[in-house]
Design a protein around this motif. Structure first.
Motif, PDB file in Angstrom:
ATOM      1  N   GLU A 120       0.906   4.027  -2.904  1.00  0.00           N
ATOM      2  CA  GLU A 120       0.355   5.357  -2.623  1.00  0.00           C
ATOM      3  C   GLU A 120       1.407   6.455  -2.581  1.00  0.00           C
ATOM      4  O   GLU A 120       1.145   7.588  -2.947  1.00  0.00           O
ATOM      5  CB  GLU A 120      -0.353   5.345  -1.254  1.00  0.00           C
ATOM      6  CG  GLU A 120      -1.653   4.603  -1.230  1.00  0.00           C
ATOM      7  CD  GLU A 120      -2.737   5.315  -2.008  1.00  0.00           C
ATOM      8  OE1 GLU A 120      -2.924   6.518  -1.772  1.00  0.00           O
ATOM      9  OE2 GLU A 120      -3.371   4.681  -2.856  1.00  0.00           O
ATOM     10  N   GLY A 145      -6.472   4.393  -0.848  1.00  0.00           N
ATOM     11  CA  GLY A 145      -5.239   3.768  -0.347  1.00  0.00           C
ATOM     12  C   GLY A 145      -4.862   4.182   1.058  1.00  0.00           C
ATOM     13  O   GLY A 145      -4.449   3.366   1.873  1.00  0.00           O
ATOM     14  N   GLN A 154       0.823  -1.210   0.000  1.00  0.00           N
ATOM     15  CA  GLN A 154       0.000   0.000   0.000  1.00  0.00           C
ATOM     16  C   GLN A 154       0.860   1.264   0.000  1.00  0.00           C
ATOM     17  O   GLN A 154       0.584   2.223  -0.714  1.00  0.00           O
ATOM     18  CB  GLN A 154      -0.914   0.036   1.236  1.00  0.00           C
ATOM     19  CG  GLN A 154      -2.149  -0.820   1.125  1.00  0.00           C
ATOM     20  CD  GLN A 154      -3.189  -0.246   0.187  1.00  0.00           C
ATOM     21  OE1 GLN A 154      -2.964   0.751  -0.487  1.00  0.00           O
ATOM     22  NE2 GLN A 154      -4.326  -0.905   0.124  1.00  0.00           N
TER      23      GLN A 154
END
Lengths: 296, 296, 296, 296
Positions: free
Chosen positions: C94, D49, C90
């Motif tokens: 991101e 996210g 993640q």
């Protein structure tokens, strides 16, 4: 010779002997140490214009500084030892003594030549000798507390004017490569760059073809925007920007390593097509750093 | 008089007239503009030691700079206009022309007095006139591209030496308060500080009581560590550190506002107990900024 | 035990086992690498609140990074390997893939455990395998150019929760000492701090005496401002501020060295009077770092 | 439509409604305030996210912050008010309460909707109400001193997803232009960018043509390196890099001004050839910011 497809010119950097001192400036935190070091090395791009060549050699963590506080190793260079002394004294007095929480230590404790700073007289009789680790220092009462200074600063015969040119396809890519090279020089011990941010985009030649009263003028042979109208242009085809990194160091070895590692860093960045170096037919100085030799 | 429990001494800051110029240094990004501006204002704490007093007045976003790039408004001060001109020319030539991607614009376009810089001769005949917005500038070919410069820099009769002293219970709290005051001065237009980071912890008095050959020595009356042994000490009880902020500005109003807002900022920080100011019986200059007046 | 007059409590830091990964984030320059690394390690002070503990282990110069560009070694820690993997994926997606000019490399190439990232599917079939030095990577076309990623990130059994407390006579001096300790931890390899700026001034205890619905509340025994009204206070006399440094590391040795060198750095700064450490009767974890042992 | 020779596409940015809160984070100095604000806005590029979109709206000098200390105005956005509340509470608890010397104030005091933070329970009964100026706050004893927090944070219906694309002739020039645009957005009130450094080089499209299990994949139509092999490419000839700036704001007006001034800043930088914007046929949201309208 090529590195990662970048052409390395078969040429050399011409450099000259200079007296080099190194001072350690420490402070209560990293920002304060850097502010003082940047002030002390400001307006010091060249001996002629700023009175001295000065730059931050490297950052010192609390583990590596004499008093356990964050610090900067500052390098100052001048061909004349007396004028170097004048500049060191003035710049400590104006930029370090005045900065909050700072202290000064000798950055070249093994050098046999010493430059006396004698700033302790500023204490007007209230100053006293004390110890920081095994170093004898003066403690000078000031408004903010005490200013600590080791008053003998080491001085050795080193080198000024090591350099290389980075050429590339556009201004920002070429500059980015130059900044990567500066990061590397800033990591190495015993070498420093004196221009703002370590890079210059404005090299000069001695004198002027058109204006006889000028002592120096733009290095037109290496100016990309006038390539078409300048019959003497040495700008390779496709090159749109050239940046120079000038290196002063405490020894030939230090300058060589900074040049070699700096060039290798630049050659890994995108947009760089050629590396060259500046020389002046021996009028600047006796040292020749041949690019192909130092990179082999 | 008290502000947030901080005692404001009934005294004044003594300041003197000086010629002030402001230059706008722009570059491709904020870091490059600041690096050039910091180099150009380095080694410039005082007229005597550094040849000029210089500092960054304020940051200029791309919306506010003449060429739409990030920039710094740089203030330079000197009582002698000719010596100010010398310093401006030298510092532009050494620190801005040499820095990557920079340009120079006149920061005081409404000033009737102008300082000619005449750096275009550096172009050796390849330079040409062009326009940036409604400003006429020179474009000088250099290795990195083109250096843009507006060669008439405005100059006005302003003020140097506005100041105040921040006193507190320990070194780091007092310094933190001083830094808050500097943030405020840096936000205001037309005023700048010339010391490293905007703060000095090392004020001086004229001459020396003990060493007759010294022109200046520590301001012992305000040195906290020697309060007990110095019969002339003016350090209030409980004060362990004193920092000074010196302000140069384009007008009395600009200096007053920077002093007042800076003092108010310092008085809101913890550990600050007293505010005072430096004066020298009129020997420094004719301006008197009375603390109680400017804060009322 | 005392170091430079600072009392070292005869106590220990309690720590727990955690899976540790290290990623190298490189970019075109140091600012871009740091921006991406700070974003990727933001909101990551603790496993419970932020999903992972993450911090910048150390800066990597172009000489030391896999692709010759400036970089940051980022450390991430979690007791559960699957949850660590989720966070790594993640946070790369991101915070690093989205950041300009970045690339990702495995920071623990010798670790036998690997975390697969599989971000190459983002390339929608346009991605391709290539080499950076001897590392096999994916090149994924993106709007800004190509994103380079080595998709197996090494993972080892390390330690989270190494810590020490710095106590001093006032807030800013004590914080300054804590920052010096962080500088040292940031210089060492294999250890990182996860709090903002590496320091926290807000330790907690499990549960709450007054509010039964709270899982954690202020560590009141170590809160200086309530020393007088709290019969359980452990704040030494004269202590006005306490800051904690929490260290995650790739091995017991790395955590020990970071604690020892960090404490030594803090003990050289003014205003520090006591060093202690946090432990929880074995409820947090099995590791005990005894201060007197690691400092001897 | 052209600005300084840069083609402005006749298109629009598609944006969606979101709840917006603004928090003021202050600290003892600018570095500490920024460290806390960067930590609190890290890992927050997108709602999916990172759980929230967050960025620093603007810096606040001591003159403009509620407690007279340096501060940052932090903007957080989420379409769901309850999830926004969760993120605000978690991020304050993890990133601001833990950071040294910080305080929290409501950045939207005039908003009628409020998000309760209720962090005062952390004080375990030792907390007390007090005043900062005319604001009622909680003072919570912590190890480093006291944490001050105004526990009702204002919340309004604003906009997320305002955006524009900057296209240019090479990666570093185009990125430099994007950074100039971000400087402008950072100066304006009521708008913020959530990507690292404010710029992203990695836009995405919904789903994937090749990998059916992917929810999103690279925006291949705007990837310059695959222009030749992608029949759907929309990359203009000569464009080698595209960067996107995504803007969240407290009102249509704030987003419009940030887009317009940001685009104008980008158009003054060298190497920029086209400006466009991202839209998704109304699937993302109802707001349409037409470039030609907002720039006229």
């Amino acid at each position: 010779m090529e590195i990662n497809g970048v052409v390395i010119d078969d040429t050399y950097a011409e450099a000259f002997p200079a007296w080099i001192s190194e001072l350690i400036i420490t402070a209560a935190n990293r920002y304060l140490a850097q502010e003082a070091a940047e002030h002390a090395t400001g307006f010091a791009s060249s001996v002629i214009g700023g009175g001295v060549e000065a730059g931050i050699d490297r950052y010192l963590s609390p583990r590596k500084s004499p008093d356990g506080r964050p610090g900067c190793m500052v390098l100052m260079a001048h061909p004349d030892k007396k004028l170097l002394q004048d500049q060191i004294i003035q710049r400590i007095a104006e930029c370090v003594l005045t900065a909050p929480t700072t202290a000064i230590f000798n950055g070249l404790p093994n050098a046999t030549e010493k430059i006396p700073v004698k700033l302790h007289f500023f204490g007007d009789g209230y100053e006293y000798r004390t110890k920081v680790g095994d170093r004898t220092v003066w403690a000078i009462p000031i408004m903010g507390g005490e200013f600590i200074i080791e008053e003998q600063i080491g001085c050795i015969e080193g080198i000024a004017g090591g350099n290389f040119l980075i050429m590339g396809t556009d201004q920002m890519s070429t500059l980015t490569a130059a900044q990567a090279a500066v990061e590397v020089v800033n990591e190495l011990e015993g070498a420093a760059t004196s221009f703002p941010g370590g890079v210059t985009g404005s090299g000069s030649k001695i004198g002027s073809k058109k204006y006889k009263f000028m002592k120096a003028s733009t290095n037109d042979a290496f100016c990309p925007t006038i390539k078409q109208k300048n019959p003497n242009s040495l700008v390779p085809d496709g090159v749109k920007a050239i940046f120079e990194i000038v290196i002063d160091g405490i020894s030939e070895e230090a300058v060589k390593q900074a040049m070699a590692d700096g060039i290798r860093a630049a050659c890994r960045m995108i947009g760089v097509t050629h590396i060259s170096a500046g020389h002046y037919g021996g009028t600047l100085g006796p040292y020749k750093f041949k690019l192909h030799e130092i990179l082999s």
